[in-house]
Design a protein around this motif. Structure first.
Motif, PDB file in Angstrom:
ATOM      1  N   ALA A 131       0.860  -1.187   0.000  1.00  0.00           N
ATOM      2  CA  ALA A 131       0.000   0.000   0.000  1.00  0.00           C
ATOM      3  C   ALA A 131       0.896   1.237   0.000  1.00  0.00           C
ATOM      4  N   THR A 132       0.475   2.282  -0.707  1.00  0.00           N
ATOM      5  CA  THR A 132       1.220   3.537  -0.733  1.00  0.00           C
ATOM      6  C   THR A 132       0.261   4.710  -0.589  1.00  0.00           C
ATOM      7  N   ALA A 133       0.792   5.817  -0.129  1.00  0.00           N
ATOM      8  CA  ALA A 133       0.013   7.059  -0.050  1.00  0.00           C
ATOM      9  C   ALA A 133       0.958   8.236  -0.251  1.00  0.00           C
ATOM     10  N   ASN A 134       0.506   9.220  -1.005  1.00  0.00           N
ATOM     11  CA  ASN A 134       1.271  10.439  -1.236  1.00  0.00           C
ATOM     12  C   ASN A 134       0.353  11.629  -0.988  1.00  0.00           C
ATOM     13  N   LEU A 135       0.694  12.426   0.017  1.00  0.00           N
ATOM     14  CA  LEU A 135      -0.093  13.595   0.386  1.00  0.00           C
ATOM     15  C   LEU A 135       0.705  14.848   0.053  1.00  0.00           C
ATOM     16  N   ASN A 136       0.174  15.644  -0.885  1.00  0.00           N
ATOM     17  CA  ASN A 136       0.879  16.841  -1.334  1.00  0.00           C
ATOM     18  C   ASN A 136       0.135  18.092  -0.878  1.00  0.00           C
ATOM     19  N   TRP A 137       0.870  19.003  -0.243  1.00  0.00           N
ATOM     20  CA  TRP A 137       0.313  20.270   0.232  1.00  0.00           C
ATOM     21  C   TRP A 137       1.079  21.409  -0.417  1.00  0.00           C
ATOM     22  N   GLN A 138       0.348  22.284  -1.131  1.00  0.00           N
ATOM     23  CA  GLN A 138       0.961  23.422  -1.799  1.00  0.00           C
ATOM     24  C   GLN A 138       0.205  24.680  -1.382  1.00  0.00           C
ATOM     25  N   PRO A 139       0.627  25.302  -0.279  1.00  0.00           N
ATOM     26  CA  PRO A 139      -0.101  26.462   0.232  1.00  0.00           C
ATOM     27  C   PRO A 139      -0.034  27.682  -0.678  1.00  0.00           C
ATOM     28  N   ASN A 140       1.026  27.775  -1.496  1.00  0.00           N
ATOM     29  CA  ASN A 140       1.150  28.876  -2.450  1.00  0.00           C
ATOM     30  C   ASN A 140       2.044  28.425  -3.603  1.00  0.00           C
ATOM     31  N   ASP A 141       2.240  29.308  -4.585  1.00  0.00           N
ATOM     32  CA  ASP A 141       3.011  28.950  -5.769  1.00  0.00           C
ATOM     33  C   ASP A 141       4.484  28.709  -5.464  1.00  0.00           C
ATOM     34  N   ALA A 142       4.967  29.228  -4.343  1.00  0.00           N
ATOM     35  CA  ALA A 142       6.396  29.157  -4.047  1.00  0.00           C
ATOM     36  C   ALA A 142       6.781  27.936  -3.224  1.00  0.00           C
ATOM     37  N   MET A 143       5.820  27.302  -2.571  1.00  0.00           N
ATOM     38  CA  MET A 143       6.167  26.280  -1.584  1.00  0.00           C
ATOM     39  C   MET A 143       5.299  25.038  -1.755  1.00  0.00           C
ATOM     40  N   SER A 144       5.883  23.870  -1.526  1.00  0.00           N
ATOM     41  CA  SER A 144       5.110  22.633  -1.500  1.00  0.00           C
ATOM     42  C   SER A 144       5.797  21.618  -0.597  1.00  0.00           C
ATOM     43  N   LEU A 145       4.988  20.754   0.013  1.00  0.00           N
ATOM     44  CA  LEU A 145       5.465  19.666   0.863  1.00  0.00           C
ATOM     45  C   LEU A 145       4.761  18.375   0.442  1.00  0.00           C
ATOM     46  N   THR A 146       5.482  17.268   0.454  1.00  0.00           N
ATOM     47  CA  THR A 146       4.898  15.975   0.121  1.00  0.00           C
ATOM     48  C   THR A 146       5.309  14.945   1.166  1.00  0.00           C
ATOM     49  N   LEU A 147       4.312  14.291   1.749  1.00  0.00           N
ATOM     50  CA  LEU A 147       4.547  13.194   2.677  1.00  0.00           C
ATOM     51  C   LEU A 147       4.132  11.904   1.984  1.00  0.00           C
ATOM     52  N   SER A 148       5.050  10.956   1.859  1.00  0.00           N
ATOM     53  CA  SER A 148       4.745   9.685   1.204  1.00  0.00           C
ATOM     54  C   SER A 148       4.881   8.537   2.195  1.00  0.00           C
ATOM     55  N   TYR A 149       4.107   7.493   1.963  1.00  0.00           N
ATOM     56  CA  TYR A 149       4.041   6.354   2.875  1.00  0.00           C
ATOM     57  C   TYR A 149       4.065   5.064   2.069  1.00  0.00           C
ATOM     58  N   LEU A 150       4.838   4.096   2.541  1.00  0.00           N
ATOM     59  CA  LEU A 150       4.909   2.779   1.926  1.00  0.00           C
ATOM     60  C   LEU A 150       4.681   1.714   2.990  1.00  0.00           C
ATOM     61  N   TYR A 151       3.698   0.855   2.735  1.00  0.00           N
ATOM     62  CA  TYR A 151       3.438  -0.281   3.617  1.00  0.00           C
ATOM     63  C   TYR A 151       3.665  -1.557   2.822  1.00  0.00           C
ATOM     64  N   VAL A 152       4.496  -2.445   3.353  1.00  0.00           N
ATOM     65  CA  VAL A 152       4.715  -3.763   2.765  1.00  0.00           C
ATOM     66  C   VAL A 152       4.208  -4.789   3.766  1.00  0.00           C
ATOM     67  N   GLY A 153       3.276  -5.636   3.322  1.00  0.00           N
ATOM     68  CA  GLY A 153       2.608  -6.559   4.226  1.00  0.00           C
ATOM     69  C   GLY A 153       3.337  -7.877   4.409  1.00  0.00           C
ATOM     70  N   ASN A 154       2.718  -8.777   5.159  1.00  0.00           N
ATOM     71  CA  ASN A 154       3.278 -10.101   5.413  1.00  0.00           C
ATOM     72  C   ASN A 154       3.055 -11.022   4.214  1.00  0.00           C
TER      73      ASN A 154
END
Length: 712
Positions: free
Chosen positions: A608-631
């Protein structure tokens, strides 16, 4: 009802650009670019008209991931449902696509070496040269041998069309946040492009030197396929000339090298005891022997000619390409032969390809039906071998001559119903001269028995078919159903080097026909896009390995296989400046003859993966990504409590990454990335499941990247 696809196709054909260039033209909006694909049919078409699962990774996503990890394996594992987790190394062995090997390409030119698959194809180009990546899933014969799992096509960047010279320079450093000592590396990349009248040009260059890579405890990662102290270079150029609005010529050249040059040595551990293999500084006699491992200056040359109006409503594309690959592997004591004073050995996969392709695309518009006919001829010469550095021949030269004709049709009925059907007829001649298998000794008393094998020319003739249907009923529900076949003679070299008979005609070198079935749907609501697909693929001949306790060699087993699974993707625009992309994929497979599960060389654990992108304005952006590998725990241990081969149990793990960038001036951008944000102490899935020596290497601990980019 939908009527976007034919409009996009017509626009792409009519613009005065190369077939793979139009996706970057200003005539197409960013949204339209996202919905156009070229790899599946070798001409432009809208994703809305493709009855199959496709993943497009755009340039922004590539650049975001580059800030945290420059390895394409890591990017693809994060973004592509159905692709196995990242191996954390330079090798993509075990990183299958839906349980089978994908064909890696650069602008449609194969980078994989299917005749002797060394699993190094994914790392064949620097991400800074890539404009987008197209992943077509499921067996396909549209590009020929080696695509049993699908296609991963790196579409390179293109020159801008406005005539203005543009460029950028990026400088960054990557280092361990757990233990800084010796871990800092440096990366420099640059690009320039422009257009002068009828001439266009693009040049990119990148150079990277890694420091040592450290795990969550601060120890240096083991060296087998390792990236510590690796030096990577990539030089790419693309030149174009427009004869007129309808005829164009393009030349491209790519040079890629990535080798580990280190003075470290391994301290071996045992994965069955939970012990890791890690590296330390050792005297020269204990360091890795032989040449530096990795691609040693692989080259690609491509010449493409396009006539958009060869005949009325008919476009022609001619491709000529050459490729020279030399991938060097690590020194292994398993390649020893004490009788001839060899205490080990180091192999090289050499492959030379020369190919030509002619593709024609004819469009016909009936009263309520829009039809396209894609047809042509492919010719390929592939000479591949696997000698040892010391001069011994492990896999003799395999000379493959292939000629194929194909026809792919698409019918758009009443704007909404799409029917695709195609056929490919391929004839392959594979010539191998007389040879003698190598005597290899795992221990002085555990040796394989060399035999003389009579060479021959083996003929393969395969006809494969595909048919699919998609109904764009409504944006909220667009179902599809497809059946496709692929013809695969992958890894003949592994069969030849493990031969137990004295005539190549008696070796089980038959082509494997893969039947791929897929059903799914796409849904688009106001702020949410959903993709769901389920699939099943079968083959009468698979390629797995069984350990021979007498010789100590893993020998091929050709047995029928069945692989099945499902994938889902959710793309949710939470607000104008906050977006979420999440995926989940599950794959499983069996040897149906013995009714046993397939090992991790083919089957990966749930992801499973998730990518959350936040861009409060044209000059700045942050991305939090997540990777889950199961059994995945399908196999029982032997009487001694240990697993064998690729049957080790996989325990789940979780990885978080964080990237950010800030435009602090018109032409200047600063960026930073943190990989493994919470310093998870884990073995990657491959390291857990592979019991082969040297693979039990932990994943990266917290690793930081900081850099700056200047555009002009």
């Amino acid at each position: 009802m939908f009527k976007t696809s034919f409009t996009l196709l017509a626009l792409a054909v009519s613009t005065a650009t190369f077939a793979d260039e139009a996706i970057n033209k200003n005539q197409l909006t960013d949204t339209q670019m996202e919905r156009v694909v070229v790899s599946g049919s070798r001409v432009f078409e809208s994703i809305d008209e493709v009855p199959a699962s496709i993943t497009i990774i755009n340039q922004q996503q590539i650049e975001e991931h580059l800030k945290v990890n420059p390895e394409l394996q890591s990017l693809l594992a994060q973004m592509v449902p159905g692709l196995a987790p990242d191996t954390g190394s330079s090798s993509n062995t075990g990183q299958t696509l839906r349980g089978r090997a994908p064909l890696i390409m650069i602008d449609g030119v194969p980078q994989s070496t299917p005749l002797r698959n060394g699993s190094l194809g994914i790392k064949s180009l620097d991400p800074s040269a890539i404009g987008r990546i197209e992943v077509i899933k499921g067996a396909t014969s549209i590009y020929g041998n080696g695509a049993s799992g699908g296609i991963i096509n790196y579409i390179t960047k293109q020159a801008k069309s406005d005539g203005k010279t543009e460029g950028e320079i990026s400088l960054s450093s990557r280092f361990s946040a757990v233990k800084l000592e010796e871990s800092a590396g440096a990366r420099l990349s640059a690009a320039i492009n422009g257009r002068a009248d009828k001439f266009s040009y693009l040049v990119t260059a990148s150079y990277e030197e890694n420091g040592v890579q450290r795990d969550a405890q601060g120890d240096i990662l083991g060296l087998q396929y390792g990236l510590s102290d690796a030096v990577t270079q990539n030089y790419f150029t693309k030149l174009g000339y427009d004869f007129d609005d309808e005829k164009q010529l393009q030349f491209s050249y790519n040079y890629f090298s990535s080798q580990q040059k280190t003075d470290l040595g391994d301290v071996a551990g045992d994965i069955s005891l939970g012990e890791k293999t890690y590296a330390i500084h050792v005297p020269s006699e204990l360091q890795k022997q032989g040449k530096p491992q990795g691609p040693e200056g692989n080259e690609n040359i491509t010449l493409k000619y396009i006539d958009y109006a060869l005949f009325d409503k008919t476009q022609m594309t001619l491709d000529l390409y050459m490729q020279d690959i030399e991938n060097v592997f690590f020194f292994s004591p398993n390649l020893a032969n004490q009788d001839e004073n060899y205490d080990g050995g180091q192999s090289i996969i050499r492959s030379e390809k020369k190919g030509a392709r002619a593709t024609f695309n004819t469009l016909i518009d009936f009263d309520s039906i829009e039809a396209s006919f894609i047809y042509g001829i492919d010719a390929l010469t592939d000479v591949t071998s696997q000698p040892l550095v010391d001069g011994r021949i492990w896999v003799p030269e395999m000379d493959m001559q292939s000629v194929a004709g194909f026809l792919q049709t698409k019918w758009v009925i009443a704007d909404d119903l799409i029917v695709k059907a195609g056929v490919r007829k391929e004839s392959i001649d594979l010539t191998v001269d007389d040879y003698r298998t190598l005597k290899l000794c795992k221990t002085p008393t555990q040796c394989s028995v060399p035999i003389n094998v009579k060479g021959d020319t083996i003929d393969y003739d395969a006809t494969t078919y595909n048919v699919g249907i998609k109904y764009n009923l409504d944006e909220k529900f667009s179902p599809f159903l497809s059946y496709s076949q692929g013809s695969d003679i992958s890894d003949i070299g592994r069969l030849l080097r493990a031969a137990t008979v004295n005539d190549i005609g008696q070796i089980q070198t038959q082509a494997s026909i893969i039947d791929n079935y897929e059903i799914g749907f796409n849904s688009k609501f106001d702020n949410v896009r959903i993709e769901v697909a389920a699939y099943r693929s079968t083959s009468e001949l698979g390629t797995t390995n069984k350990f021979n306790e007498v010789t100590g060699v893993y020998e091929p087993v050709r047995a029928p296989q069945e692989i099945w699974g499902y994938e889902t993707l959710v793309d949710y625009t939470i607000s104008a400046n906050l977006k979420l992309l999440a995926t989940y994929s599950y794959v499983e497979g069996k040897n149906t003859e013995a009714d046993v599960y397939l090992g991790s060389k083919q089957i990966s654990p749930p992801k499973a993966t998730a990518n959350l992108n936040w861009q409060p304005n044209d000059a700045m952006s942050l991305t939090l990504s997540y990777l889950y590998v199961g059994n995945r725990k399908r196999f029982a241990a032997n009487d001694d409590g240990k697993h064998v081969g690729d049957q080790g149990p996989v325990e789940s793990y979780n990885i978080f990454n964080l990237t950010g960038q800030y435009q602090f001036a018109d032409n200047w951008q600063g960026f930073a990335g943190i990989e493994n944000l919470f310093n998870e102490d884990y073995f990657p899935a491959r390291a857990q499941s592979y019991t082969f020596g040297g693979y039990n290497i932990k994943g990266l601990g917290t690793t930081a990247t900081v850099g700056v980019k200047y555009k002009f």
